[in-house]
Scaffold this motif. Structure first.
Motif, mmCIF file in Angstrom:
data_model
loop_
_atom_site.group_PDB
_atom_site.id
_atom_site.type_symbol
_atom_site.label_atom_id
_atom_site.label_comp_id
_atom_site.label_asym_id
_atom_site.label_seq_id
_atom_site.Cartn_x
_atom_site.Cartn_y
_atom_site.Cartn_z
ATOM 1 N N UNK A 57 41.459 32.264 51.446
ATOM 2 C CA UNK A 57 40.429 31.268 51.160
ATOM 3 C C UNK A 57 39.949 31.414 49.717
ATOM 4 N N UNK A 58 40.412 30.499 48.865
ATOM 5 C CA UNK A 58 40.049 30.492 47.454
ATOM 6 C C UNK A 58 39.240 29.239 47.149
ATOM 7 N N UNK A 59 38.401 29.277 46.108
ATOM 8 C CA UNK A 59 37.533 28.124 45.835
ATOM 9 C C UNK A 59 38.284 26.865 45.432
ATOM 10 N N UNK A 60 39.487 27.008 44.894
ATOM 11 C CA UNK A 60 40.213 25.845 44.388
ATOM 12 C C UNK A 60 41.573 25.643 45.027
ATOM 13 N N UNK A 61 41.924 26.463 46.013
ATOM 14 C CA UNK A 61 43.263 26.362 46.585
ATOM 15 C C UNK A 61 43.303 27.007 47.956
ATOM 16 N N UNK A 62 44.313 26.621 48.720
ATOM 17 C CA UNK A 62 44.585 27.236 50.011
ATOM 18 C C UNK A 62 45.648 28.315 49.813
ATOM 19 N N UNK A 63 45.319 29.538 50.200
ATOM 20 C CA UNK A 63 46.232 30.643 49.985
ATOM 21 C C UNK A 63 47.583 30.452 50.652
ATOM 22 N N UNK A 64 47.587 29.788 51.815
ATOM 23 C CA UNK A 64 48.865 29.550 52.495
ATOM 24 C C UNK A 64 49.752 28.623 51.664
ATOM 25 N N UNK A 65 49.147 27.585 51.074
ATOM 26 C CA UNK A 65 49.925 26.666 50.231
ATOM 27 C C UNK A 65 50.493 27.401 49.019
ATOM 28 N N UNK A 66 49.679 28.261 48.413
ATOM 29 C CA UNK A 66 50.150 29.025 47.262
ATOM 30 C C UNK A 66 51.291 29.952 47.667
ATOM 31 N N UNK A 67 51.130 30.612 48.800
ATOM 32 C CA UNK A 67 52.157 31.537 49.277
ATOM 33 C C UNK A 67 53.485 30.807 49.468
ATOM 34 N N UNK A 68 53.431 29.644 50.104
ATOM 35 C CA UNK A 68 54.651 28.876 50.355
ATOM 36 C C UNK A 68 55.326 28.479 49.039
ATOM 37 N N UNK A 69 54.513 28.026 48.083
ATOM 38 C CA UNK A 69 55.072 27.585 46.802
ATOM 39 C C UNK A 69 55.612 28.758 45.992
ATOM 40 N N UNK A 70 54.870 29.864 45.952
ATOM 41 C CA UNK A 70 55.293 31.015 45.161
ATOM 42 C C UNK A 70 56.535 31.666 45.762
ATOM 43 N N UNK A 71 56.636 31.663 47.076
ATOM 44 C CA UNK A 71 57.826 32.232 47.702
ATOM 45 C C UNK A 71 59.061 31.408 47.347
ATOM 46 N N UNK A 72 58.913 30.076 47.322
ATOM 47 C CA UNK A 72 60.045 29.221 46.973
ATOM 48 C C UNK A 72 60.470 29.435 45.522
ATOM 49 N N UNK A 73 59.499 29.662 44.646
ATOM 50 C CA UNK A 73 59.792 29.854 43.228
ATOM 51 C C UNK A 73 60.381 31.230 42.938
ATOM 52 N N UNK A 74 59.960 32.240 43.706
ATOM 53 C CA UNK A 74 60.380 33.611 43.421
ATOM 54 C C UNK A 74 60.628 34.362 44.729
ATOM 55 N N UNK A 75 61.842 34.285 45.265
ATOM 56 C CA UNK A 75 62.140 34.943 46.544
ATOM 57 C C UNK A 75 61.946 36.458 46.525
ATOM 58 N N UNK A 76 62.021 37.091 45.334
ATOM 59 C CA UNK A 76 61.898 38.551 45.259
ATOM 60 C C UNK A 76 60.456 39.024 45.161
ATOM 61 N N UNK A 77 59.515 38.105 44.979
ATOM 62 C CA UNK A 77 58.111 38.485 44.799
ATOM 63 C C UNK A 77 57.537 39.065 46.093
#
Length: 231
Positions: A57-77
């Motif tokens: 829960x972030x003031x400007x974003x949903x952590x789940x949405x960020x996780x999904x996007x960041x995982x797609x961009x960087x599978x090794x992260x």
């Protein structure tokens, strides 16, 4: 010069982030903390962390949405979700969208450290060396075989990349031209000393172009060869 794994903390609880930063730094890891998803997204690109501690829960974003996007961009992260919501379904959702681990708040310090350590070990299975080598303003990515200064990728030849990696692996230790020749070309062929000098000069010039003072990353040691200088 810094070869420590970098952990990015994205959490709007400044007090908690400060405690986590102190805890992780005591373990010998580098840390960077931000309070918003927007800042986290920016620094993910600029800093290339090995692992992210991400609040749901972030003031400007949903952590789940960020996780999904960041995982797609960087599978090794490595991604660890942090949340005050203890519902098991939340944990299942976080893992299904790409998180490596999920830790409800409040968490025990030793458990966080243990999970971070386990994830960092898994990030490069079978390797004793981190896939990223970090210097002031410079990241050497051994998997992608590229060197980045901030968001800029340096245009290095294969020979220049191998020379930089060889020097960076032993900071402060001079390497003879023969050793650098071995690093550049395995087998019976060996570049001449003068060829190594020319390649190092080109490498230093490229480092200088991306950041003033870049040439200082490599020094000449008279009678011995070259050395990567901690900055």
């Amino acid at each position: 010069m810094n070869s420590k794994p970098l952990i990015l903390i994205v959490d709007d609880d400044a007090e908690l982030s400060g405690m986590v930063v102190e805890l992780l730094q005591r373990e010998g890891w580098a840390t960077h903390a931000v309070l918003t998803g927007g800042d986290g997204e920016r620094d993910l690109v600029a800093l290339h962390p090995e692992l992210v501690l991400l609040d749901v829960m972030l003031p400007d974003a949903n952590g789940y949405d960020l996780c999904r996007r960041w995982r797609a961009l960087n599978p090794a992260l490595g991604i660890v979700m942090l949340t005050a919501r203890g519902d098991p379904l939340d944990r299942v959702l976080g893992l299904e969208i790409g998180a490596d681990d999920y830790l409800p708040k409040p968490f025990e310090s030793r458990e966080l450290v243990a999970r971070v350590r386990a994830l960092l070990r898994r990030a490069a299975p079978g390797r004793a060396e981190s896939p990223l080598m970090r210097f002031d303003g410079l990241v050497i990515d051994l998997v992608r075989r590229e060197v980045r200064a901030g968001e800029q990728v340096l245009a290095l030849t294969s020979v220049e990349f191998k020379l930089l990696v060889a020097l960076a692996r032993v900071p402060g230790t001079p390497l003879a031209r023969e050793a650098l020749s071995d690093a550049v070309q395995a087998g019976s062929y060996r570049p001449q000393d003068r060829t190594v000098d020319v390649q190092v000069a080109r490498l230093r010039r490229k480092l200088q172009e991306v950041q003033p003072g870049g040439a200082d990353w490599i020094d000449t040691v008279r009678g011995e060869g070259y050395v990567s200088v901690p900055r």
